[in-house]
Design a protein around this motif. Structure first.
Motif, PDB file in Angstrom:
ATOM      1  N   LEU A   1       0.548  -1.170   0.263  1.00  0.00           N
ATOM      2  CA  LEU A   1      -0.177  -0.055  -0.177  1.00  0.00           C
ATOM      3  C   LEU A   1       0.711   1.043  -0.274  1.00  0.00           C
ATOM      4  O   LEU A   1       0.556   2.126  -0.699  1.00  0.00           O
ATOM      5  CB  LEU A   1      -0.861  -0.057   0.961  1.00  0.00           C
ATOM      6  CG  LEU A   1      -1.858  -0.949   0.884  1.00  0.00           C
ATOM      7  CD1 LEU A   1      -2.638  -0.767   3.060  1.00  0.00           C
ATOM      8  CD2 LEU A   1      -2.963  -1.557   0.144  1.00  0.00           C
ATOM      9  N   PHE A   2       1.885   1.307   1.051  1.00  0.00           N
ATOM     10  CA  PHE A   2       2.738   2.172   0.904  1.00  0.00           C
ATOM     11  C   PHE A   2       4.168   2.122   0.819  1.00  0.00           C
ATOM     12  O   PHE A   2       4.952   1.176   1.203  1.00  0.00           O
ATOM     13  CB  PHE A   2       2.426   2.792   2.426  1.00  0.00           C
ATOM     14  CG  PHE A   2       1.514   3.524   2.312  1.00  0.00           C
ATOM     15  CD1 PHE A   2       1.112   5.038   1.780  1.00  0.00           C
ATOM     16  CD2 PHE A   2       0.201   2.688   3.182  1.00  0.00           C
ATOM     17  CE1 PHE A   2      -0.215   5.452   2.450  1.00  0.00           C
ATOM     18  CE2 PHE A   2      -0.884   3.317   3.213  1.00  0.00           C
ATOM     19  CZ  PHE A   2      -0.813   4.031   3.433  1.00  0.00           C
ATOM     20  N   LEU A   3       4.949   3.139   0.492  1.00  0.00           N
ATOM     21  CA  LEU A   3       6.877   3.174   0.276  1.00  0.00           C
ATOM     22  C   LEU A   3       7.002   3.918   1.699  1.00  0.00           C
ATOM     23  O   LEU A   3       6.691   5.196   1.390  1.00  0.00           O
ATOM     24  CB  LEU A   3       7.618   2.844  -0.662  1.00  0.00           C
ATOM     25  CG  LEU A   3       6.789   2.206  -2.192  1.00  0.00           C
ATOM     26  CD1 LEU A   3       7.504   2.167  -3.267  1.00  0.00           C
ATOM     27  CD2 LEU A   3       7.422   0.730  -1.599  1.00  0.00           C
ATOM     28  N   VAL A   4       7.815   2.757   1.930  1.00  0.00           N
ATOM     29  CA  VAL A   4       8.372   4.331   3.440  1.00  0.00           C
ATOM     30  C   VAL A   4      10.184   3.708   3.422  1.00  0.00           C
ATOM     31  O   VAL A   4      10.608   2.845   3.974  1.00  0.00           O
ATOM     32  CB  VAL A   4       7.107   3.377   4.464  1.00  0.00           C
ATOM     33  CG1 VAL A   4       8.715   4.770   6.071  1.00  0.00           C
ATOM     34  CG2 VAL A   4       6.009   3.621   4.631  1.00  0.00           C
ATOM     35  N   LYS A   5      10.545   4.861   4.048  1.00  0.00           N
ATOM     36  CA  LYS A   5      11.760   5.464   3.461  1.00  0.00           C
ATOM     37  C   LYS A   5      12.066   5.024   5.133  1.00  0.00           C
ATOM     38  O   LYS A   5      12.014   5.757   5.954  1.00  0.00           O
ATOM     39  CB  LYS A   5      12.435   6.399   3.347  1.00  0.00           C
ATOM     40  CG  LYS A   5      14.070   6.575   3.447  1.00  0.00           C
ATOM     41  CD  LYS A   5      14.170   7.586   2.233  1.00  0.00           C
ATOM     42  CE  LYS A   5      16.111   7.850   2.419  1.00  0.00           C
ATOM     43  NZ  LYS A   5      16.004   8.840   2.185  1.00  0.00           N
ATOM     44  N   ALA A   6      13.404   4.110   6.204  1.00  0.00           N
ATOM     45  CA  ALA A   6      12.745   3.801   7.594  1.00  0.00           C
ATOM     46  C   ALA A   6      13.732   4.445   7.690  1.00  0.00           C
ATOM     47  O   ALA A   6      15.261   4.657   6.925  1.00  0.00           O
ATOM     48  CB  ALA A   6      13.144   2.921   7.372  1.00  0.00           C
ATOM     49  N   GLU A   7      13.596   5.157   9.169  1.00  0.00           N
ATOM     50  CA  GLU A   7      15.038   6.230   9.684  1.00  0.00           C
ATOM     51  C   GLU A   7      15.747   5.277  10.503  1.00  0.00           C
ATOM     52  O   GLU A   7      15.825   4.544  11.264  1.00  0.00           O
ATOM     53  CB  GLU A   7      14.093   7.095  10.626  1.00  0.00           C
ATOM     54  CG  GLU A   7      13.313   7.794   9.866  1.00  0.00           C
ATOM     55  CD  GLU A   7      12.982   9.297  10.934  1.00  0.00           C
ATOM     56  OE1 GLU A   7      12.135   9.046  12.520  1.00  0.00           O
ATOM     57  OE2 GLU A   7      12.182  10.160  11.008  1.00  0.00           O
TER      58      GLU A   7
END
Length: 159
Positions: free
Chosen positions: A153-159
């Motif tokens: 559903l989403f792409l997230v750039k992890a911290e």
């Protein structure tokens, strides 16, 4: 009587779950689903045979509704990005209601328990959490679109 789309959603939900048998009755109609070796089998109740002198009319052909799935625009490097996936088959909603703003937009920061969307399945609205700290890089589905179990559903750039 059940609609074709309702039966399909029930089959997908049972198939994705760990239950082996499911029975549902409503308005005199009954759907019974059984799993055999990981395969969902649909069992419909048998109709009584018509008398020999009566010739039954041919059953109408029911064509399944066509669902349009919009292809998502590719992101440059998705290997390092975390995917938030749908935990169930249902309808994706970006906000709690049509008058409210979206839970998240591209560029928003999210935490482990941040709600990013809702997936509605069989009139139940399920809030989906990010489960990771990071920044929303891309929203892969459109508001109101049908989603499958495990679909990103989403792409997230992890911290």
């Amino acid at each position: 009587m059940f609609k074709v789309q309702e039966i399909r959603e029930i089959i997908k939900l049972v198939d994705a779950s760990s239950i082996d048998e499911f029975v549902y009755e409503a308005d005199g109609a009954k759907v019974k689903l059984k799993k055999k070796n990981g395969v969902t089998e649909v069992v419909a109740p048998k109709k009584e045979a018509a008398p020999a002198a009566v010739v039954p009319a041919p059953a109408p052909v029911v064509e399944a509704p066509k669902v349009e799935v919009a292809p998502a625009a590719p992101v440059a490097d998705t290997a390092e990005l975390h995917k938030i996936t749908s935990p169930m088959v249902g309808t994706f909603y970006q906000s709690p209601n049509p008058d409210s703003p979206a839970y998240v937009k591209v560029g928003d920061k999210v935490g482990d328990e941040s709600i990013v969307c809702i997936v509605e399945a069989m009139k139940l609205f399920n809030e989906i959490e990010a489960e990771i700290k990071g920044e929303i890089v891309e929203i892969l589905v459109k508001d109101g679109q049908l989603v499958e179990y495990g679909q990103p559903l989403f792409l997230v750039k992890a911290e």
